[in-house]
Design an enzyme around this catalytic site. Structure first.
Site, PDB file in Angstrom:
ATOM      1  N   SER A   1      -0.432   6.081   4.742  1.00  0.00           N
ATOM      2  CA  SER A   1      -1.394   5.412   5.834  1.00  0.00           C
ATOM      3  C   SER A   1      -1.295   5.924   7.342  1.00  0.00           C
ATOM      4  CB  SER A   1      -0.865   3.912   5.860  1.00  0.00           C
ATOM      5  OG  SER A   1      -1.413   3.130   4.538  1.00  0.00           O
TER       6      SER A   1
ATOM      7  N   GLU B   1      48.189  53.069  25.151  1.00  0.00           N
ATOM      8  CA  GLU B   1      47.509  53.971  24.421  1.00  0.00           C
ATOM      9  C   GLU B   1      47.395  55.398  25.064  1.00  0.00           C
ATOM     10  OE1 GLU B   1      45.928  53.147  21.447  1.00  0.00           O
ATOM     11  OE2 GLU B   1      47.394  51.321  21.757  1.00  0.00           O
TER      12      GLU B   1
END
EC number: 2.4.99.28
Length: 798
Positions: free
Chosen positions: A461, A88
């Protein structure tokens, strides 16, 4: 004459140059002060995902678009740093932010083409563009880029600039930064990259898609060769190293972060909680959240629940394909199917597959993940054979493009289907409320709805113990005798009709004690108890367990658990019985760390016996524990006795028509609630009782959770006495004579005080639905609502 012309031309040229330089100077003077601040570079905080861990350090969730692991420049290997610079910006350490020679070369090319076709951006310029500028190709953007590059070079060191670049750059495959790319492309730590691998990754910044070595291997190889030659030219490597790297065969093993699939419901709970607090920042600030759940407990809980749901569904008919994809227009069917299957998950060893062909004999050819093809005959199709090209099943039929599930049984593939029945399991530390395991359904991927915390269901219950606890507080004892006989209540049914509740088995036992009634889950006794103490009193008392007013119906049906609540809330409420009467709050978050590893927050739980408020009398909790031990020993939950432990207590629950089945069991350390039911409530039939379908799930999980732990039972608190095998509060050996218990077989008449409480209950319920947190001053003190107490802890947490 010629001399005059030359002089004039030179003068004009010089004038234009001076004019041009002047314009540039003015542009610089105007633009430079307007350049953005470099704070975002000097205090770089890249977007990092939210990562959620179990208590034992396993990743159970990750949320965020960018997969990035911030790495210091010194931790990147020299071979990678050199490869990137060679690719680069060969003169990176020698220029001031702009490579003049590179710019001149690019400028000539752009002038010849008449447009901006190429550039000579240095690494510094790329940093400027990636952080501050768009990617459009204009001279204005390029001019700003040059000035920003200069400004960056004046403020930051070369190594800092390189560090920013190495961590920020996008490299394809959702990889941001070279550390992430090393994992995604080669499944290895960036420090372990070879020269060949480093050169291959260094080629990605120029064009991540074009030079992707997996998608475009030939172009990527040419780019790698170019970079290696540049490295050789810059004397970073030798000829031998270059040739060796070029000949090295690269193995691309895509990294897939292992996320434990058994705790996805918990991870989603944490994600929502952090999003409520931080918004979108929750996904970008790199938070690391450690939860209270353990992966081994999660796996045991998941398998226990799935086993029960599979067994229930075993006798069901085939419901059809789970989806369909149109393959008629696909140019590459294998690739189309592979791409589709890559987005699906194998659940409970049920592998997703796509039907490629249906033969004349109605055999089926399928494609599995990975591209493998398998032929299924009628034996392999099994119960799904009738669905093959069956037009009566419409879109659900098995045809070309149908998505089905198959399972490998001893080398033979067979069609299977995910159960329709759903459920949830929640296990809490009884003393702190810490969630040890939480499963919100059969499969998170197919249905993210979390039944443990989002499903409002009637507890049946399992709610009765709270009514019995209220009765003990009001003046009854475990040996109070109540008539288990049919009852008829005019005006208490729908639209003012007669209400004639029944025991679930249709049988009645006559005069029995409270202990016997709860052990056998007698509905008639629960109703008579509630009539005696008053609905209003019961509502106020039961709020101590953390229930909201809207979860407590202002009617006698509350005794049968007709209010709606969640499995997590029920488990939290039962922890009051388990820990000696203290109110704790459930929580899944333990600690939160920031991106730098600093402790950001830590849960400060309410602990029973320390800072948790006393919800009920510890003697009340103990007596209820002893009663519910009988439920496990000889009652409706006797299947739980299979664990062979003497410290277990609990209560089953089944709603009307067996639509919901429950079991909540506990010892002094652990509370575990199990819920089973369809998402669209319907009867589960004869198999849908709490004792038959929920208890086995509880047993399978608790066998693991309690392995190696001694059963000590609950310590008897002071003020409890034992007489003839029953336990009493010292000052209350007999039932309060002021309580009216009508034990006749006809409709009993409630006491005047009970009537007043019932009327107040209706009013409280109506007002409570609009204001859940209002604190009513009634006969009994009420603790803060569950939401309020938990929020106080969250405030301290965050």
């Amino acid at each position: 004459m010629i001399k005059k012309i030359l002089t004039t031309c030179f003068g004009l040229f010089f004038g234009f140059c001076v004019f041009g330089v002047g314009l540039v100077a003015i542009a610089i003077l105007v633009t430079y002060p307007k350049l953005p601040s470099l704070d975002s570079l000097q205090h770089y905080q890249p977007k990092m995902p939210l990562t959620i861990y179990s208590a034992d350090g396993e990743v159970i969730g990750m949320y965020g678009e960018q997969r990035r692991e911030f790495t210091k420049i010194g931790d990147f290997p020299e071979v990678l740093r050199n490869a990137v610079i060679a690719a680069e910006d060969k003169r990176f350490y020698r220029h001031w932010g702009v490579d003049v020679w590179g710019v001149a070369r690019a400028a000539v090319g752009n002038v010849v083409s008449g447009s901006v076709q190429s550039g000579a951006s240095t690494i510094t310029q790329q940093v400027a563009k990636n952080f501050y500028l768009s990617s459009e190709k204009t001279f204005t953007r390029k001019f700003n880029e040059v000035l920003l590059a200069y400004k960056i070079e004046q403020s930051l060191s070369k190594d800092k600039i390189l560090e920013l670049y190495f961590n920020q750059i996008y490299l394809g495959q959702r990889a941001y930064g070279f550390a992430s790319a090393a994992q995604i492309y080669f499944n290895k730590n960036v420090r372990d990259l070879t020269l060949a691998e480093a050169a291959m990754l260094a080629g990605l910044p120029k064009a991540p898609s074009a030079y992707n070595p997996i998608v475009n291997p030939e172009r990527a190889k040419l780019r790698q060769k170019y970079i290696l030659n540049n490295m050789l030219e810059e004397k970073m490597i030798t000829v031998q190293q270059r040739d060796q790297a070029l000949n090295e065969e690269l193995h691309y093993e895509r990294f897939v972060r292992k996320i434990d699939q058994s705790a996805l419901y918990v991870a989603e709970m944490v994600r929502r909680e952090l999003y409520e607090k931080y918004g979108e920042d929750a996904y970008t600030q790199g938070f690391k959240v450690y939860t209270t759940v353990r992966t081994d407990h999660q796996k045991a809980a998941t398998e226990a629940l799935r086993k029960a749901l599979r067994n229930f569904d075993r006798g069901s008919s085939y419901r059809g394909a789970e989806n369909y994809i149109d393959l008629s227009k696909s140019e590459d069917v294998e690739e189309t199917v592979s791409q589709y299957l890559s987005g699906l998950y194998t659940v409970d060893k049920m592998v997703p597959a796509v039907v490629l062909d249906v033969t004349k004999k109605k055999n089926v050819v399928i494609q599995l993940p990975g591209g493998r093809r398998v032929a299924l005959d009628r034996r392999a199709l099994g119960f799904a054979a009738r669905a093959v090209d069956n037009e009566k099943m419409g879109e659900d039929r098995i045809r070309r493009g149908a998505v089905i599930r198959v399972k490998n049984n001893g080398g033979r593939w067979a069609v299977v289907q995910e159960p329709l029945l759903q459920g949830a399991l929640v296990s809490l530390d009884a003393k702190t409320g810490a969630v040890r395991a939480l499963v919100g359904g059969y499969d998170f991927h197919s249905k993210t709805f979390n039944r443990a915390v989002q499903a409002m269901r009637q507890p049946g219950s399992t709610f009765k113990p709270f009514v019995y606890s209220a009765a003990l507080s009001k003046g009854m004892t475990a040996s109070t005798v109540v008539n288990d006989a049919p009852i008829s209540l005019p005006g208490k049914g729908p639209n003012g009709s007669v209400w004639t509740p029944k025991n679930s088995d249709g049988r009645y036992s006559g005069y029995i004690t409270l202990r016997q009634a709860l052990t056998a889950s007698k509905n008639m006794v629960s109703i008579r108890i509630l009539m005696s103490i008053g609905v209003g009193y019961a509502q106020q008392y039961i709020r101590r367990f953390g229930f909201r007013p809207s979860e407590l119906p202002a009617s006698l049906s509350m005794a049968l658990g007709t209010g709606e609540t969640t499995p997590l809330k029920v488990a939290e409420a039962y922890s009051v019985f388990a820990n000696g009467g203290y109110r704790v709050s459930s929580h899944v978050i333990d600690k939160i760390y920031d991106r730098d590893g600093r402790l950001r927050a830590q849960m400060q739980p309410l602990v029973a016996g320390q800072n948790a408020p006393q919800a009920i009398d510890p003697r009340n909790a103990y007596i209820m524990y002893k009663i519910m031990q009988d439920v496990v020993r000889v009652g409706t939950a006797r299947g739980a006795a299979a664990l062979g432990r003497t410290d277990i207590a609990g209560k089953t629950g089944t709603t009307n028509d067996n639509k919901d089945a429950w079991f909540v069991g506990f010892n002094p350390d652990v509370v575990t609630a199990v819920y089973i039911g369809f998402d669209k409530p319907k009867s589960m039939g004869r198999a849908g009782y709490g004792g038959t379908i929920a208890v086995p799930v509880w047993v399978d999980y608790m066998r693991f959770a309690l392995k190696g732990k001694q059963g000590k039972g609950m310590k008897m608190p002071e003020g409890v006495v034992s007489s003839n095998g029953e336990y009493y509060m010292k000052e209350r050996m007999v039932t309060d004579p002021g309580l009216m218990l009508d034990n006749s077989g006809i409709a009993p008449q409630p006491s005047r005080r009970a009537k007043e409480d019932d009327e107040a209950a209706v009013e409280n319920e109506q007002q409570g639905r609009s204001d859940e947190t209002r604190q009513d001053v009634q006969e009994t003190p009420v603790l803060p609502s569950n939401t309020d107490s938990k929020q106080q802890q969250l405030d301290s947490l965050f």
